[in-house]
Design a protein around this motif. Sequence first.
Motif, PDB file in Angstrom:
ATOM      1  N   PHE A   1       0.858  -1.189   0.000  1.00  0.00           N
ATOM      2  CA  PHE A   1       0.000   0.000   0.000  1.00  0.00           C
ATOM      3  C   PHE A   1       0.892   1.237   0.000  1.00  0.00           C
ATOM      4  N   ALA A   2       0.484   2.239  -0.799  1.00  0.00           N
ATOM      5  CA  ALA A   2       1.212   3.512  -0.828  1.00  0.00           C
ATOM      6  C   ALA A   2       0.201   4.637  -0.689  1.00  0.00           C
ATOM      7  N   SER A   3       0.475   5.566   0.217  1.00  0.00           N
ATOM      8  CA  SER A   3      -0.467   6.656   0.482  1.00  0.00           C
ATOM      9  C   SER A   3       0.253   7.989   0.456  1.00  0.00           C
ATOM     10  N   ARG A   4      -0.443   8.968  -0.082  1.00  0.00           N
ATOM     11  CA  ARG A   4       0.033  10.342  -0.003  1.00  0.00           C
ATOM     12  C   ARG A   4      -1.084  11.176   0.615  1.00  0.00           C
ATOM     13  N   ARG A   5      -0.713  12.008   1.591  1.00  0.00           N
ATOM     14  CA  ARG A   5      -1.733  12.814   2.267  1.00  0.00           C
ATOM     15  C   ARG A   5      -2.581  13.576   1.247  1.00  0.00           C
ATOM     16  N   GLY A   6      -3.891  13.403   1.357  1.00  0.00           N
ATOM     17  CA  GLY A   6      -4.812  14.111   0.468  1.00  0.00           C
ATOM     18  C   GLY A   6      -5.022  13.445  -0.878  1.00  0.00           C
ATOM     19  N   HIS A   7      -4.332  12.340  -1.138  1.00  0.00           N
ATOM     20  CA  HIS A   7      -4.426  11.697  -2.451  1.00  0.00           C
ATOM     21  C   HIS A   7      -4.836  10.231  -2.392  1.00  0.00           C
TER      22      HIS A   7
ATOM     23  N   VAL B   1      -7.448  -3.002   7.988  1.00  0.00           N
ATOM     24  CA  VAL B   1      -8.528  -2.002   8.100  1.00  0.00           C
ATOM     25  C   VAL B   1      -8.623  -1.202   6.796  1.00  0.00           C
ATOM     26  N   ALA B   2      -7.486  -0.851   6.216  1.00  0.00           N
ATOM     27  CA  ALA B   2      -7.484   0.001   5.011  1.00  0.00           C
ATOM     28  C   ALA B   2      -8.158  -0.683   3.828  1.00  0.00           C
ATOM     29  N   HIS B   3      -8.104  -2.010   3.751  1.00  0.00           N
ATOM     30  CA  HIS B   3      -8.760  -2.627   2.601  1.00  0.00           C
ATOM     31  C   HIS B   3     -10.013  -3.411   2.988  1.00  0.00           C
ATOM     32  N   GLY B   4     -10.525  -3.112   4.189  1.00  0.00           N
ATOM     33  CA  GLY B   4     -11.859  -3.580   4.540  1.00  0.00           C
ATOM     34  C   GLY B   4     -11.935  -5.000   5.065  1.00  0.00           C
ATOM     35  N   GLN B   5     -10.782  -5.605   5.345  1.00  0.00           N
ATOM     36  CA  GLN B   5     -10.793  -6.957   5.917  1.00  0.00           C
ATOM     37  C   GLN B   5     -11.221  -6.902   7.390  1.00  0.00           C
ATOM     38  N   ALA B   6     -10.913  -5.783   8.031  1.00  0.00           N
ATOM     39  CA  ALA B   6     -11.331  -5.544   9.422  1.00  0.00           C
ATOM     40  C   ALA B   6     -11.860  -4.115   9.504  1.00  0.00           C
ATOM     41  N   ASP B   7     -12.651  -3.840  10.572  1.00  0.00           N
ATOM     42  CA  ASP B   7     -13.220  -2.496  10.742  1.00  0.00           C
ATOM     43  C   ASP B   7     -12.491  -1.698  11.812  1.00  0.00           C
TER      44      ASP B   7
ATOM     45  N   LEU C   1      -1.209   6.562   7.993  1.00  0.00           N
ATOM     46  CA  LEU C   1      -1.592   7.279   6.764  1.00  0.00           C
ATOM     47  C   LEU C   1      -2.316   6.348   5.786  1.00  0.00           C
ATOM     48  N   VAL C   2      -1.875   5.102   5.734  1.00  0.00           N
ATOM     49  CA  VAL C   2      -2.530   4.133   4.836  1.00  0.00           C
ATOM     50  C   VAL C   2      -4.020   4.011   5.199  1.00  0.00           C
ATOM     51  N   VAL C   3      -4.325   3.985   6.496  1.00  0.00           N
ATOM     52  CA  VAL C   3      -5.738   3.901   6.917  1.00  0.00           C
ATOM     53  C   VAL C   3      -6.456   5.231   6.676  1.00  0.00           C
ATOM     54  N   GLU C   4      -5.849   6.341   7.084  1.00  0.00           N
ATOM     55  CA  GLU C   4      -6.542   7.631   6.952  1.00  0.00           C
ATOM     56  C   GLU C   4      -6.870   7.929   5.489  1.00  0.00           C
ATOM     57  N   GLU C   5      -5.930   7.629   4.615  1.00  0.00           N
ATOM     58  CA  GLU C   5      -6.157   7.928   3.190  1.00  0.00           C
ATOM     59  C   GLU C   5      -7.085   6.913   2.518  1.00  0.00           C
TER      60      GLU C   5
END
Length: 347
Positions: free
Chosen positions: A168-174, A241-247, A272-276
């Motif tokens: 997983f790769a995350s950028r704030r706001g993106h 959590v980020a890909h919906g396997q857990a809440d 950040l991976v979860v927030e984005e």
Amino acid sequence: MDREIEVGLIAVRAAARLCQAVQADMLSAGVSGVTSKQDGSPVTVADFGSQAVVNRIVGEAFPGDVIVAEEDGSVLRHADGAQLRAVTRFACEQVGAADPQTVCDWIDLGAGEPSGRFWVLDPIDGTKGFLRRGQYAIALGLIEGGRVELGFLACPLLPCGGRRGVVFASRRGHGTQAFALDGRPLGPARVAPTSDVKRAVLVESVESAHTNHAASATLREMVGTTAEPLRMDSQAKYAAVAHGQADVYLRLPNTKTPDYRENIWDHAAGVLVVEEAGGRVTDCYGRPLDWTQGRRLGKNLGVITTNGRLHERLVTVLERVLDLRGGGCRGCDEDNSEVASTTTEVI
Ligand code: AMP
Ligand code: MG
């Protein structure tokens, strides 16, 4: 940040390949390559190798940047030569030929002090998971001005979309993007839309010392969640959590280690991976995580991560479970029946 994203992805994917190579080669051959750190936790050839590879790739692309990484290269410099030779062999497979001292220098690049703009690296988060062939993650973040701006999580054994292994790769706001281990894009990651707390799937540490399983059981009982929690090592929990396997991912303070404060490298990338991906992360009091306190989250206690919709509700219940306002930790007792029966009115 395009270049930083490209380099971060290359770095964590190279480290993931190294970890897979070590697991296939050394562990199956019965050669452990494992030593103990001062705090008693294990460190392997793969922890050092992963740190060497990520630091080499990031350090070469951004020579002026500070890197704050978990492992201390001096341990390896002074260890017996076999471990250093093995680290060198595996690192060179990923980034080209170098001598053992150069590989130690790469590891030492991670001894930076956190301030301003800096990369934060856990070369193998969940080393115990790695050793038992459970979940582990390579976690790399970029913090700037007290905010996590980029997060990369490589989870070589996490099931995702019918296969094992995902980055997983995350950028704030993106947003958060998922990739196969070979770099193929798999599309955006989103948290699950669960809004009924009774249906929430929780995830927590395997290691009982890293959280509070009894308090988590109390919370589940109070909100009427019937599903058994998932247990996995490492920041793979954030990925789940980020890909919906857990809440929900709960990391609750353990009464045996009340002064423990979380390491920034155990959380920066995952948060950040979860927030984005649409989720929320705070500490147990519902406070934002404060990244300006050095190598630890010194002003926070525990961590609660949700799909967003469930967050406020769970923070409220958690307050009662842990009796945070009273400064106590009632839900920490192994016998939590009394807590459950006296606090149901908040639900
Ligand atoms: P996990 O795989 O989520 O259980 O977390 C692994 C991490 O837990 C390690 O990288 C350690 O830095 C961290 N850790 C060690 N001791 C504690 C503790 N008492 N409470 C919370 N985390 C801890
Ligand atoms: Mg860790």
